[in-house]
Design a protein around this motif. Structure first.
Motif, PDB file in Angstrom:
ATOM      1  N   CYS A 197       0.900  -1.128  -0.156  1.00 46.40           N
ATOM      2  CA  CYS A 197      -0.073   0.132  -0.033  1.00 46.40           C
ATOM      3  C   CYS A 197       0.997   1.218   0.016  1.00 46.40           C
ATOM      4  CB  CYS A 197      -0.849   0.042   1.100  1.00 46.40           C
ATOM      5  SG  CYS A 197      -1.978   1.491   1.267  1.00 46.40           S
ATOM      6  N   THR A 198       0.575   2.195  -0.883  1.00 50.81           N
ATOM      7  CA  THR A 198       1.116   3.534  -0.942  1.00 50.81           C
ATOM      8  C   THR A 198       0.918   4.664  -0.106  1.00 50.81           C
ATOM      9  OG1 THR A 198      -0.194   4.250  -2.642  1.00 50.81           O
ATOM     10  CG2 THR A 198       1.720   2.793  -3.329  1.00 50.81           C
ATOM     11  N   ASN A 199      -0.196   4.396   0.640  1.00 47.50           N
ATOM     12  CA  ASN A 199      -0.591   5.181   1.819  1.00 47.50           C
ATOM     13  C   ASN A 199       0.451   5.477   2.856  1.00 47.50           C
ATOM     14  OD1 ASN A 199      -2.856   6.098   0.185  1.00 47.50           O
ATOM     15  ND2 ASN A 199      -3.730   4.135   0.950  1.00 47.50           N
ATOM     16  N   ASP A 200       1.064   6.818   3.295  1.00 46.15           N
ATOM     17  CA  ASP A 200       1.855   6.636   4.373  1.00 46.15           C
ATOM     18  C   ASP A 200       1.354   6.161   5.615  1.00 46.15           C
ATOM     19  OD1 ASP A 200       3.847   7.844   2.738  1.00 46.15           O
ATOM     20  OD2 ASP A 200       3.286  10.019   3.159  1.00 46.15           O
ATOM     21  N   ASP A 215      -7.461   0.066  -1.229  1.00 41.86           N
ATOM     22  CA  ASP A 215      -7.278   1.446  -1.161  1.00 41.86           C
ATOM     23  C   ASP A 215      -8.646   2.154  -0.910  1.00 41.86           C
ATOM     24  OD1 ASP A 215      -5.350   3.724  -1.920  1.00 41.86           O
ATOM     25  OD2 ASP A 215      -6.852   4.312  -3.154  1.00 41.86           O
TER      26      ASP A 215
END
Length: 360
Positions: A197-200, A215
């Motif tokens: 997952c690219t979310n911080d 997402d």
């Protein structure tokens, strides 16, 4: 006579020789569910098998039970694999296995667990008790802590089962290549490749086919404010943002306590106060006037209280003789009233007698 080889089988053998680099990536969500099922099945079978046995514990039979469980599942899956290889008509089991592999595995492990319930368990009615469920839960935790069936090993077992029963290849990739470079290129684009997952702040990893679904619910995803301010906020912080610092949060006018009942966005506070300045001043004057009247009323009450206090002090200053005189005066008045009352009663009786005599 030499054994004849089916041409189709010969072609398959030649393809296996050439295309010996297979992708084998699987749906991580399905594999994870299956690994949990395997762990739960081992814990349940071990607990049920040793119920009431003072010489055995779940831990003492877990390793042997694990081997039995794996062998049982493989044995149950082999007929399905053979029917697929022979292109036979699919049974209901095969259809369920290919569409709902987790549910299919659940049925298999339930059958295995049932076969391991001993007589003592049946007699004691142990299976419906809360104690059994707690023991299974505790033993599952022990299995994980002591690594009696390592997660990687369970994952490999689950992937092997999935590849055998996934006829439509909906949950694993069957692609094969003749060169490792082609396999590597394919894996970089395979729908079952693992993506982070690219979310911080989010540590979730899943197959590419599920990343969009994740997402859409990821708590660390930056999303537009629900109250339509210009800020983007993490999904897990949205409620707090809307209830505290959001410029579009609805608030009451600072002059609400004196009469202005208008509600508006927090960012419109200055505009509202400047636009309704005269109205707010009028509300304030009205309140001050009411408070002035209240003050006058309180002054009057205070004066009355002071007079009452003075009278109480005066009464306290009277001596016993004065009080005695007052008491005697009151008694003489009462006696006079009683005499007058008797005279009136005598007069009424006389009038009644006269009325009766006239009537006769």
């Amino acid at each position: 006579m030499d054994n004849l080889v089916d041409p189709e089988e010969l072609v398959d053998m030649e393809e296996d020789e050439v295309l010996k680099f297979q992708c084998n990536l699987c749906d991580t969500e399905v594999v994870h569910s299956m690994t949990q099922l395997l762990l739960h099945a081992l814990a349940t079978a071990s607990v049920d098998y040793t119920t009431g046995d003072i010489f055995k514990s779940p831990s003492s039979v877990a390793i042997g039970m694990k081997t039995e469980l794996a062998g049982y599942i493989i044995q149950r899956c082999e007929p399905l694999h053979e029917s697929m290889a022979g292109h036979e008509v699919r049974s209901d089991q095969l259809i369920k296995a290919s569409i709902w592999p987790t549910e299919f595995l659940s049925d298999l492990v339930d059958d295995f667990v049932t076969s391991k319930r001993n007589m003592m368990s049946h007699v004691s009615g142990f299976f419906s008790s809360e104690s059994r469920l707690n023991k299974i839960k505790d033993f599952m935790q022990k299995l994980e802590m002591e690594n009696l069936w390592a997660e990687d090993e369970r994952k490999a077992t689950a992937e092997s089962i999935l590849k055998n029963i996934d006829v439509k290849c909906d949950f694993h990739c069957p692609e094969r290549f003749d060169m490792p470079e082609k396999l590597a290129e394919h894996k970089s684009q395979c729908k079952f490749r693992i993506l982070n997952c690219t979310n911080d702040g989010c540590a979730v990893s899943c197959s590419a086919i599920h990343i969009e679904k994740h997402d859409s619910v990821c708590p660390f995803k930056l999303v537009a404010c629900e109250q339509l301010c210009e800020q983007y906020v993490m999904r897990c912080e949205m409620d707090k943002h809307c209830a505290t610092v959001c410029p579009m949060k609805l608030i009451n006018c600072p002059f609400y306590g004196v009469g202005c009942e208008t509600a508006f966005a927090q960012c419109s506070l200055d505009r509202h106060c400047s636009g309704f300045l005269q109205t707010h001043l009028m509300y304030v004057v009205q309140v001050i006037t009411r408070q002035g009247a209240s003050v006058n009323d309180m002054d009057q009450r205070l004066q009355l209280l002071e007079k009452v206090q003075s009278l109480n002090e005066l009464s306290g200053a009277l001596d016993v003789r004065t009080l005695t005189l007052v008491t005697k005066e009151q008694e003489s008045k009462i006696n006079k009233l009683e005499r007058d009352l008797k005279a009136q009663e005598t007069k009424m009786k006389k009038l009644e007698n006269e009325f009766r005599s006239r009537k006769t």
